[in-house]
Design a protein around this motif. Structure first.
Motif, PDB file in Angstrom:
ATOM      1  N   ARG A 197       3.819  -9.848   0.771  1.00 38.70           N
ATOM      2  CA  ARG A 197       3.341  -8.585   0.209  1.00 38.70           C
ATOM      3  C   ARG A 197       2.982  -7.609   1.331  1.00 38.70           C
ATOM      4  NH1 ARG A 197       5.713  -7.303  -3.559  1.00 38.70           N
ATOM      5  NH2 ARG A 197       4.208  -5.705  -4.086  1.00 38.70           N
ATOM      6  N   LEU A 198       2.419  -8.121   2.424  1.00 41.93           N
ATOM      7  CA  LEU A 198       2.087  -7.240   3.540  1.00 41.93           C
ATOM      8  C   LEU A 198       3.354  -6.687   4.177  1.00 41.93           C
ATOM      9  CD1 LEU A 198      -0.147  -5.912   5.122  1.00 41.93           C
ATOM     10  CD2 LEU A 198      -0.259  -7.949   6.577  1.00 41.93           C
ATOM     11  N   LEU A 199       4.368  -7.513   4.321  1.00 45.34           N
ATOM     12  CA  LEU A 199       5.643  -7.014   4.834  1.00 45.34           C
ATOM     13  C   LEU A 199       6.215  -5.948   3.901  1.00 45.34           C
ATOM     14  CD1 LEU A 199       7.418 -10.250   6.116  1.00 45.34           C
ATOM     15  CD2 LEU A 199       6.352  -8.434   7.484  1.00 45.34           C
ATOM     16  N   TYR A 200       6.123  -6.184   2.598  1.00 41.05           N
ATOM     17  CA  TYR A 200       6.606  -5.202   1.634  1.00 41.05           C
ATOM     18  C   TYR A 200       5.875  -3.868   1.812  1.00 41.05           C
ATOM     19  CZ  TYR A 200       7.275  -2.585  -2.639  1.00 41.05           C
ATOM     20  OH  TYR A 200       7.541  -1.568  -3.518  1.00 41.05           O
ATOM     21  N   TRP A 201       4.546  -3.916   1.836  1.00 43.36           N
ATOM     22  CA  TRP A 201       3.784  -2.663   1.940  1.00 43.36           C
ATOM     23  C   TRP A 201       3.965  -2.013   3.306  1.00 43.36           C
ATOM     24  CZ3 TRP A 201       3.082  -0.085  -2.054  1.00 43.36           C
ATOM     25  CH2 TRP A 201       2.838  -0.715  -3.277  1.00 43.36           C
ATOM     26  N   HIS A 202       4.166  -2.807   4.343  1.00 42.22           N
ATOM     27  CA  HIS A 202       4.446  -2.248   5.669  1.00 42.22           C
ATOM     28  C   HIS A 202       5.703  -1.370   5.610  1.00 42.22           C
ATOM     29  CE1 HIS A 202       4.838  -2.018  10.017  1.00 42.22           C
ATOM     30  NE2 HIS A 202       6.098  -2.350   9.873  1.00 42.22           N
ATOM     31  N   GLN A 209      -3.738  -6.526  11.622  1.00 43.43           N
ATOM     32  CA  GLN A 209      -4.344  -5.632  12.611  1.00 43.43           C
ATOM     33  C   GLN A 209      -3.473  -4.443  12.992  1.00 43.43           C
ATOM     34  OE1 GLN A 209      -5.373  -8.283  15.803  1.00 43.43           O
ATOM     35  NE2 GLN A 209      -7.233  -8.989  14.794  1.00 43.43           N
ATOM     36  N   VAL A 210      -2.174  -4.562  12.867  1.00 44.36           N
ATOM     37  CA  VAL A 210      -1.291  -3.471  13.296  1.00 44.36           C
ATOM     38  C   VAL A 210      -0.904  -2.528  12.158  1.00 44.36           C
ATOM     39  CG1 VAL A 210      -0.388  -4.786  15.259  1.00 44.36           C
ATOM     40  CG2 VAL A 210       0.837  -4.840  13.070  1.00 44.36           C
ATOM     41  N   GLN A 211      -1.450  -2.723  10.968  1.00 42.51           N
ATOM     42  CA  GLN A 211      -1.101  -1.883   9.829  1.00 42.51           C
ATOM     43  C   GLN A 211      -1.943  -0.610   9.786  1.00 42.51           C
ATOM     44  OE1 GLN A 211       1.584  -2.762   8.087  1.00 42.51           O
ATOM     45  NE2 GLN A 211       1.575  -4.533   9.469  1.00 42.51           N
ATOM     46  N   SER A 212      -1.391   0.390   9.139  1.00 47.74           N
ATOM     47  CA  SER A 212      -2.171   1.603   8.891  1.00 47.74           C
ATOM     48  C   SER A 212      -3.200   1.307   7.813  1.00 47.74           C
ATOM     49  CB  SER A 212      -1.241   2.735   8.415  1.00 47.74           C
ATOM     50  OG  SER A 212      -0.800   2.481   7.085  1.00 47.74           O
ATOM     51  N   HIS A 213      -4.209   2.131   7.757  1.00 46.79           N
ATOM     52  CA  HIS A 213      -5.238   1.986   6.731  1.00 46.79           C
ATOM     53  C   HIS A 213      -4.602   2.078   5.340  1.00 46.79           C
ATOM     54  CE1 HIS A 213      -9.605   3.223   5.483  1.00 46.79           C
ATOM     55  NE2 HIS A 213      -9.147   2.247   4.740  1.00 46.79           N
ATOM     56  N   ARG A 214      -3.710   3.022   5.142  1.00 49.06           N
ATOM     57  CA  ARG A 214      -3.047   3.178   3.838  1.00 49.06           C
ATOM     58  C   ARG A 214      -2.280   1.926   3.439  1.00 49.06           C
ATOM     59  NH1 ARG A 214      -1.778   8.049   6.153  1.00 49.06           N
ATOM     60  NH2 ARG A 214       0.388   7.407   6.471  1.00 49.06           N
ATOM     61  N   MET A 248      -0.755 -14.122  10.756  1.00 45.51           N
ATOM     62  CA  MET A 248      -0.925 -13.074   9.766  1.00 45.51           C
ATOM     63  C   MET A 248      -2.017 -12.096  10.193  1.00 45.51           C
ATOM     64  SD  MET A 248      -1.215 -13.292   5.704  1.00 45.51           S
ATOM     65  CE  MET A 248      -2.497 -12.363   4.964  1.00 45.51           C
ATOM     66  N   ASN A 249      -3.039 -12.599  10.878  1.00 46.53           N
ATOM     67  CA  ASN A 249      -4.123 -11.730  11.322  1.00 46.53           C
ATOM     68  C   ASN A 249      -3.586 -10.601  12.198  1.00 46.53           C
ATOM     69  OD1 ASN A 249      -6.816 -10.882  11.564  1.00 46.53           O
ATOM     70  ND2 ASN A 249      -7.048 -12.016  13.464  1.00 46.53           N
ATOM     71  N   HIS A 250      -2.643 -10.908  13.081  1.00 42.64           N
ATOM     72  CA  HIS A 250      -2.060  -9.865  13.933  1.00 42.64           C
ATOM     73  C   HIS A 250      -1.309  -8.841  13.088  1.00 42.64           C
ATOM     74  CE1 HIS A 250      -0.190  -7.767  17.219  1.00 42.64           C
ATOM     75  NE2 HIS A 250       0.984  -7.980  16.659  1.00 42.64           N
ATOM     76  N   LEU A 251      -0.560  -9.319  12.101  1.00 37.68           N
ATOM     77  CA  LEU A 251       0.182  -8.397  11.236  1.00 37.68           C
ATOM     78  C   LEU A 251      -0.782  -7.462  10.504  1.00 37.68           C
ATOM     79  CD1 LEU A 251       2.953  -7.554  10.184  1.00 37.68           C
ATOM     80  CD2 LEU A 251       2.699  -9.273   8.374  1.00 37.68           C
TER      81      LEU A 251
END
Length: 159
Positions: free
Chosen positions: A131-136, A6-11, A1-4
């Motif tokens: 939730r991170l996948l959703y927001w991605h 790290q690759v997200q936008s700030h928004r 999950m840490n890698h996921l």
């Protein structure tokens, strides 16, 4: 999950953190209904992310949410107020997003104890991941206002 993360936008991390902080806020308010600082923190950080207020006002609210943890004699709920503070601080710096799961998972360990925390922690990690996948996939699909500093991913001005 840490890698996921790290690759997200700030928004995306802002949307994820503010969204995921709703559950710890609900838990916190169920026990401490008169303590408003964590709620005010999330509300003001949401306004900051939209560019409606400036950093000093939001920062004061973030620090107030963290202060709750020092003022209440309750490790579980103190950790929840810290998680909420970090979720709000994600608007300033994306690395604060990691504070949300660290503190909320700490609260879960405090709640269930060293022998029984494994399953609730696993379930919460799955929740964060989903939730991170959703927001991605959906951050830029939501029509919302953004502060200028969150529109330009290369600029690190937090006004």
């Amino acid at each position: 999950m840490n890698h996921l993360i790290q690759v997200q936008s700030h928004r995306t991390l802002v949307m994820w953190a503010l969204d995921c902080a709703k559950q710890p806020l609900e838990q916190f308010e169920a026990k401490y209904p008169d303590e408003r600082r964590p709620r005010v923190c999330l509300e003001l950080c949401e306004e900051w992310a939209k560019g409606l207020i400036k950093m000093p006002m939001a920062q004061k609210a973030i620090l107030a949410s963290h202060a709750v943890a020092k003022e209440i004699d309750d490790r579980e709920y103190g950790a929840l107020s810290q998680a909420i503070g970090h979720a709000g601080a994600t608007v300033h710096v994306e690395t604060h997003a990691l504070g949300l799961p660290i503190y909320e998972l700490t609260a879960i360990v405090n709640k269930y104890g060293i022998d029984d925390f494994s399953e609730p922690v696993r379930e919460k990690i799955i929740y964060y991941y989903n939730r991170l996948l959703y927001w991605h996939e959906n951050t830029d699909k939501h029509e919302r206002e953004w502060a200028v500093f969150l529109l330009d991913e290369h600029k690190h001005n937090s006004d």
